[in-house]
Design a protein around this motif. Structure first.
Motif, PDB file in Angstrom:
ATOM      1  N   ALA A  36      23.919  45.836 -23.484  1.00 54.79           N
ATOM      2  CA  ALA A  36      24.910  45.150 -24.313  1.00 54.79           C
ATOM      3  C   ALA A  36      26.246  45.864 -24.204  1.00 54.79           C
ATOM      4  O   ALA A  36      26.320  47.075 -23.954  1.00 54.79           O
ATOM      5  N   SER A  37      27.321  45.119 -24.422  1.00 55.58           N
ATOM      6  CA  SER A  37      28.655  45.707 -24.384  1.00 55.58           C
ATOM      7  C   SER A  37      28.863  46.599 -25.609  1.00 55.58           C
ATOM      8  O   SER A  37      28.147  46.513 -26.614  1.00 55.58           O
ATOM      9  N   ARG A  38      29.874  47.443 -25.540  1.00 60.27           N
ATOM     10  CA  ARG A  38      30.216  48.258 -26.704  1.00 60.27           C
ATOM     11  C   ARG A  38      30.588  47.365 -27.892  1.00 60.27           C
ATOM     12  O   ARG A  38      30.329  47.719 -29.045  1.00 60.27           O
ATOM     13  N   ALA A  39      31.204  46.224 -27.618  1.00 63.49           N
ATOM     14  CA  ALA A  39      31.586  45.327 -28.708  1.00 63.49           C
ATOM     15  C   ALA A  39      30.358  44.796 -29.438  1.00 63.49           C
ATOM     16  O   ALA A  39      30.328  44.738 -30.678  1.00 63.49           O
ATOM     17  N   VAL A  40      29.333  44.400 -28.678  1.00 66.25           N
ATOM     18  CA  VAL A  40      28.096  43.921 -29.303  1.00 66.25           C
ATOM     19  C   VAL A  40      27.423  45.054 -30.065  1.00 66.25           C
ATOM     20  O   VAL A  40      26.955  44.873 -31.203  1.00 66.25           O
ATOM     21  N   ILE A  41      27.381  46.234 -29.489  1.00 65.87           N
ATOM     22  CA  ILE A  41      26.759  47.379 -30.167  1.00 65.87           C
ATOM     23  C   ILE A  41      27.511  47.722 -31.445  1.00 65.87           C
ATOM     24  O   ILE A  41      26.907  48.002 -32.493  1.00 65.87           O
ATOM     25  N   ASP A  42      28.836  47.680 -31.398  1.00 63.36           N
ATOM     26  CA  ASP A  42      29.625  47.959 -32.608  1.00 63.36           C
ATOM     27  C   ASP A  42      29.332  46.933 -33.691  1.00 63.36           C
ATOM     28  O   ASP A  42      29.197  47.280 -34.878  1.00 63.36           O
ATOM     29  N   ALA A  43      29.243  45.655 -33.305  1.00 64.02           N
ATOM     30  CA  ALA A  43      28.961  44.615 -34.293  1.00 64.02           C
ATOM     31  C   ALA A  43      27.592  44.826 -34.928  1.00 64.02           C
ATOM     32  O   ALA A  43      27.418  44.663 -36.147  1.00 64.02           O
TER      33      ALA A  43
END
Length: 415
Positions: free
Chosen positions: A37-44
């Motif tokens: 997963a992208s960092r954006a997905v992980i952050d969310a």
């Protein structure tokens, strides 16, 4: 990736988290159901929405303070509708299995009949295996692929459906390397006056990108995972028509689960936004091209592929002819030591235990996310074959491990 807040509270967990990141960076993740997963997905998914209960659906919750939860879930729903062209979408299931459960609970009574693909031929536990709730609650009969070709036998499926008279026919698979002809399965279901559930858990991203035909608008229900080829937040999804919308929603909540995991729903929303971008189609197309290149390399190295190749993101290798004394479990262990992580897998006509099967399954979604192309995947195929040829040779395994480290350095992850 830093975990400083975790380390302040729990160094042992922080060590494990950082170890996992290092493991993913320094080895090749080829389990067909995994991705990065992208960092954006992980952050969310690590957001403050993990604190929020939001039982119910947008605009109709059983708790206050849900305005932002409503906003996030509606974004996930609307984006999924745009991606798949679905009339109705439920993004709350915690997994693909719970998405399937929702359809069964919405439409079936205990003892009703399900026709699905046998697990050893590429099906899934949640399609009717006796160890799963589906096999325990329903009368399940299973169809098989043609043992000679490895392809689905659509005519045989239709004949079996006519004889068995199922209430629901399940399509979509966890270890089938060929494109699926949804309309032929729908025709078999229609002839038997059965419903049709298409489970696209493995190929959700390929369908969203248009590189695999879509069952949306063909099957009565389409379920899937949201974290495999589509790289969104971990969980499940159900798509159907307005005719069945209320029944499905009630079967998800309150029928099958309580409060939705709103942080995962946020991850789904972000991942779906990524999948709506033009470059996602390039990613999905490259995933398929990489799988074909991997399969060609394995075949050239003397390994037998079920069905002779692949149309999607995975290859299934049958070791019985080329390496009769090596099980899928043996190969999996040796390859992991070499830095290549895949799984032993049953094959059509399986003669071993499912715990130590006759095949291995390898996928390219995670490699493609790292930036691998066809040449890289051909190199990976060569490395896999070297280990499978000599799983007990420590020198071979060590040499392959060095080559894997080179590939990882050329295609860095989370830098």
């Amino acid at each position: 990736m830093e975990h400083e807040h975790v380390r302040d509270v729990d160094p042992a967990v922080a060590d494990a988290l950082e170890g996992e990141v290092d493991r993913q960076r320094s080895s090749l993740q080829m389990i067909a159901s995994e991705n990065h997963a992208s960092r954006a997905v992980i952050d969310a998914q690590g957001s403050a929405l993990t604190n929020k209960y939001a039982e119910g659906y947008p605009g109709s919750r059983y708790y206050g303070g849900c305005e932002f939860a409503d906003e996030v879930e509606q974004l996930a729903i609307d984006r999924a509708k745009e991606l798949f062209g679905a009339e109705h979408v439920n993004v709350q299931p915690h997994s693909g299995t719970q998405a399937n459960q929702a359809v069964y609970f919405a439409m079936l009574e205990p003892g009703d009949k399900i026709l699905s693909l046998d697990l050893t031929h590429g099906g899934h536990l949640s399609h009717g295996h006796p160890a799963n709730f589906v096999g325990q609650l329903y009368d399940v009969e299973q169809y098989e692929v043609d043992p000679e070709t490895g392809y689905l036998d659509y005519e045989g499926l239709a004949e079996q459906a006519a004889e068995f008279d199922p209430d629901i026919v399940v399509s979509g698979y966890s270890a089938y390397p060929r494109e699926i002809e949804w309309e032929r399965i729908q025709a078999a279901a229609d002839e038997a006056e059965a419903l049709h559930l298409a489970d696209i858990a493995h190929i959700t991203g390929l369908v969203a990108a248009g590189v695999h035909d879509s069952p949306v608008g063909v099957a009565d229900f389409v379920t899937g995972s949201t974290h495999k080829t589509i790289r969104a937040g971990r969980g499940g999804i159900v798509m159907t028509s307005e005719e069945y919308a209320d029944d499905v929603d009630s079967a998800v909540f309150p029928g099958g689960q309580g409060g939705p995991l709103m942080h995962n729903v946020a991850g789904k929303a972000v991942g779906f936004e990524e999948a709506l971008q033009p470059e996602f189609e390039d990613y999905a197309s490259q995933t398929v091209a990489n799988a074909r290149a991997l399969g060609e390399s394995l075949s050239e190295n003397g390994l037998s592929l079920v069905s002779g190749g692949t149309d999607n993101h995975l290859v299934l290798v049958d070791l019985r002819e080329s390496h009769p004394d090596t099980s899928g479990g043996d190969a999996e262990d040796a390859l992991e030591d070499a830095g290549i992580v895949l799984n032993g897998n049953t094959v059509p006509g399986e003669t071993r235990s499912a715990f130590d099967p006759s095949g291995i399954r390898a996928g390219t979604p995670a490699l493609t996310t790292r930036g691998f192309d066809e040449d890289d995947c051909r190199r990976v195929g060569d490395l896999i074959a070297r280990v499978v040829d000599a799983p007990d040779d420590e020198d071979v395994v060590a040499a392959v491990r060095e080559d894997v480290e080179t590939l990882c350095a050329e295609n860095p992850l989370y830098e």
